[in-house]
Design a protein around this motif. Structure first.
Motif, PDB file in Angstrom:
ATOM      1  N   ILE A   1       2.690  50.711 -96.309  1.00 32.60           N
ATOM      2  CA  ILE A   1       3.679  51.236 -97.451  1.00 32.60           C
ATOM      3  C   ILE A   1       3.398  50.350 -98.622  1.00 32.60           C
ATOM      4  CG2 ILE A   1       6.075  51.677 -98.110  1.00 32.60           C
ATOM      5  CD1 ILE A   1       6.673  51.737 -95.135  1.00 32.60           C
ATOM      6  N   PHE A   2       3.198  49.076 -98.550  1.00 31.56           N
ATOM      7  CA  PHE A   2       3.206  48.038 -99.801  1.00 31.56           C
ATOM      8  C   PHE A   2       1.789  48.555-100.505  1.00 31.56           C
ATOM      9  CE2 PHE A   2       1.752  44.617-102.160  1.00 31.56           C
ATOM     10  CZ  PHE A   2       2.829  44.303-102.980  1.00 31.56           C
ATOM     11  N   LEU A   3       0.625  48.747 -99.745  1.00 29.49           N
ATOM     12  CA  LEU A   3      -0.494  49.126-100.253  1.00 29.49           C
ATOM     13  C   LEU A   3      -0.689  50.611-100.869  1.00 29.49           C
ATOM     14  CD1 LEU A   3      -2.918  47.391 -97.543  1.00 29.49           C
ATOM     15  CD2 LEU A   3      -2.372  46.524 -99.823  1.00 29.49           C
ATOM     16  N   VAL A   4      -0.174  51.432-100.205  1.00 30.95           N
ATOM     17  CA  VAL A   4       0.045  52.785-100.999  1.00 30.95           C
ATOM     18  C   VAL A   4       0.791  52.768-102.037  1.00 30.95           C
ATOM     19  CG1 VAL A   4       1.102  54.927-100.585  1.00 30.95           C
ATOM     20  CG2 VAL A   4      -0.161  54.031 -98.736  1.00 30.95           C
ATOM     21  N   ALA A   5       1.950  51.821-102.173  1.00 27.34           N
ATOM     22  CA  ALA A   5       2.592  51.748-103.467  1.00 27.34           C
ATOM     23  C   ALA A   5       1.867  51.145-104.709  1.00 27.34           C
ATOM     24  CB  ALA A   5       3.834  51.042-103.196  1.00 27.34           C
ATOM     25  N   GLN A   6       0.634  50.127-104.156  1.00 27.62           N
ATOM     26  CA  GLN A   6      -0.059  49.677-105.271  1.00 27.62           C
ATOM     27  C   GLN A   6      -1.050  50.691-106.055  1.00 27.62           C
ATOM     28  OE1 GLN A   6       0.775  46.678-106.321  1.00 27.62           O
ATOM     29  NE2 GLN A   6       2.285  47.332-104.614  1.00 27.62           N
TER      30      GLN A   6
ATOM     31  N   TRP B   1       5.243  65.783-110.705  1.00 24.19           N
ATOM     32  CA  TRP B   1       6.515  66.001-109.629  1.00 24.19           C
ATOM     33  C   TRP B   1       7.581  65.096-109.745  1.00 24.19           C
ATOM     34  CZ3 TRP B   1       1.071  64.973-108.488  1.00 24.19           C
ATOM     35  CH2 TRP B   1       0.375  66.035-108.291  1.00 24.19           C
ATOM     36  N   VAL B   2       7.603  63.933-110.209  1.00 22.88           N
ATOM     37  CA  VAL B   2       8.704  63.088-110.398  1.00 22.88           C
ATOM     38  C   VAL B   2       8.765  62.512-111.779  1.00 22.88           C
ATOM     39  CG1 VAL B   2       9.617  60.889-109.462  1.00 22.88           C
ATOM     40  CG2 VAL B   2       8.129  62.356-108.161  1.00 22.88           C
ATOM     41  N   ARG B   3      10.003  62.434-112.410  1.00 24.73           N
ATOM     42  CA  ARG B   3      10.208  62.029-113.924  1.00 24.73           C
ATOM     43  C   ARG B   3       9.958  60.388-113.866  1.00 24.73           C
ATOM     44  NH1 ARG B   3      15.217  65.507-114.799  1.00 24.73           N
ATOM     45  NH2 ARG B   3      16.365  63.561-114.570  1.00 24.73           N
ATOM     46  N   HIS B   4      10.247  59.764-112.973  1.00 29.24           N
ATOM     47  CA  HIS B   4      10.009  58.282-113.028  1.00 29.24           C
ATOM     48  C   HIS B   4       9.424  57.827-111.758  1.00 29.24           C
ATOM     49  CE1 HIS B   4      12.598  58.214-116.760  1.00 29.24           C
ATOM     50  NE2 HIS B   4      13.488  59.230-116.040  1.00 29.24           N
ATOM     51  N   PRO B   5       8.205  58.121-111.556  1.00 23.02           N
ATOM     52  CA  PRO B   5       7.547  57.498-110.245  1.00 23.02           C
ATOM     53  C   PRO B   5       7.469  56.023-110.213  1.00 23.02           C
ATOM     54  CG  PRO B   5       5.983  58.536-111.629  1.00 23.02           C
ATOM     55  CD  PRO B   5       7.349  58.960-112.277  1.00 23.02           C
ATOM     56  N   ASN B   6       7.067  55.471-111.132  1.00 21.16           N
ATOM     57  CA  ASN B   6       7.130  54.025-111.377  1.00 21.16           C
ATOM     58  C   ASN B   6       8.206  53.277-110.950  1.00 21.16           C
ATOM     59  OD1 ASN B   6       4.959  51.963-111.864  1.00 21.16           O
ATOM     60  ND2 ASN B   6       6.583  51.272-113.284  1.00 21.16           N
ATOM     61  N   TYR B   7       9.425  53.832-111.265  1.00 13.05           N
ATOM     62  CA  TYR B   7      10.845  53.294-110.540  1.00 13.05           C
ATOM     63  C   TYR B   7      10.923  53.502-109.134  1.00 13.05           C
ATOM     64  CZ  TYR B   7      11.757  52.962-115.562  1.00 13.05           C
ATOM     65  OH  TYR B   7      11.935  52.996-117.264  1.00 13.05           O
ATOM     66  N   VAL B   8      10.199  54.505-108.621  1.00  8.48           N
ATOM     67  CA  VAL B   8      10.242  54.683-107.213  1.00  8.48           C
ATOM     68  C   VAL B   8       9.458  53.602-106.604  1.00  8.48           C
ATOM     69  CG1 VAL B   8       9.844  56.373-105.157  1.00  8.48           C
ATOM     70  CG2 VAL B   8      10.805  57.124-107.376  1.00  8.48           C
TER      71      VAL B   8
END
Length: 176
Positions: free
Chosen positions: A76-81, A115-122
Motif C-alpha cells: 500500500i505504501f509503495l502504491v501511495a508513492q 477523478w479526485v479533487r485532492h488526491p495528494n491529501y488522500v
C-alpha cells in the motif's frame, strides 16, 4: 535496520519535495500568485515534523516489531508513492506544499485530478496511517491520523475557497 533505511528514504523524499515546492512557489509568484492559508501552514509543517519524530521514537524506544501484515502495508505504501509522483507530475509547476494561487490560472484536471479533487491529501492520509502501522507504531498512527483529519478540515476549505475566487475551479469541477 530496514526501518532506518525506509524512514531515511522517506525523509530525503520529503526534503526534495520541499526544494521542488520552493522552486514552484518562486515561479508562481513571478507570475502573480499569492499564498492562501499562510496562518495554518506552520502548524502543518510542525505536524509533519512531529510525525517523523514520533514515528522514530516510538519504533526505536519501544522496539516495535514489524506488523504481521507488513507485506500488504508495504505494498500500500509503495502504491501511495507511485500515486504521489503521479500527483506531483500532473500538477507540474502548480504543485506545492503551500496553497499558492495563481489568479486566472486554468486549474489542472488531468492524471488523478480527473477523478479526485485532492488526491495528494488522500495519499498523505494513507501514508500517515500505513507507515507507522508497518513498523508497529500504533500510537503514532492514531494520533497523526486524527491530527491530519483536523488539518485537512482547515486546509481543504481554505484551498477550495481561494481556488473558487480567482480561477476556473468551479467550472472544472462542476461546483455550485
Amino acid at each position: 535496520m530496514l526501518f532506518i533505511l525506509v524512514i531515511s528514504i522517506v525523509i530525503v523524499q520529503r526534503l526534495v519535495e520541499l526544494i521542488v515546492a520552493k522552486r514552484n512557489e518562486k515561479w508562481m509568484r513571478s507570475q502573480g500568485a499569492y499564498e492562501a492559508g499562510a496562518a495554518h501552514y506552520p502548524l502543518m509543517v510542525l505536524m509533519h515534523v512531529a510525525f517523523f519524530v514520533s514515528l522514530i521514537l516510538e519504533v526505536i524506544v519501544f522496539n516495535r516489531p514489524f506488523s504481521p501484515l507488513w507485506g500488504v502495508l508495504l505494498g500500500i505504501f509503495l502504491v501511495a508513492q507511485v500515486m504521489r509522483i503521479w500527483c506531483l507530475t500532473s500538477l507540474g509547476k502548480f504543485w506545492n506544499t503551500k496553497i499558492i494561487i495563481l489568479p486566472g490560472a486554468d486549474v489542472v484536471r488531468k492524471g488523478p485530478y480527473l477523478w479526485v479533487r485532492h488526491p495528494n491529501y488522500v495519499i498523505v492520509t494513507t501514508e500517515l496511517l500505513v507507515l507507522p502501522l508497518l513498523f508497529g507504531a500504533y500510537f503514532t498512527a492514531i494520533i497523526f491520523t486524527l491530527l491530519n483529519v483536523w488539518m485537512l478540515s482547515v486546509r481543504i476549505p481554505t484551498e477550495e475557497k481561494a481556488l473558487k475566487e480567482v480561477t476556473n475551479y468551479r467550472e472544472k469541477f462542476s461546483l455550485e
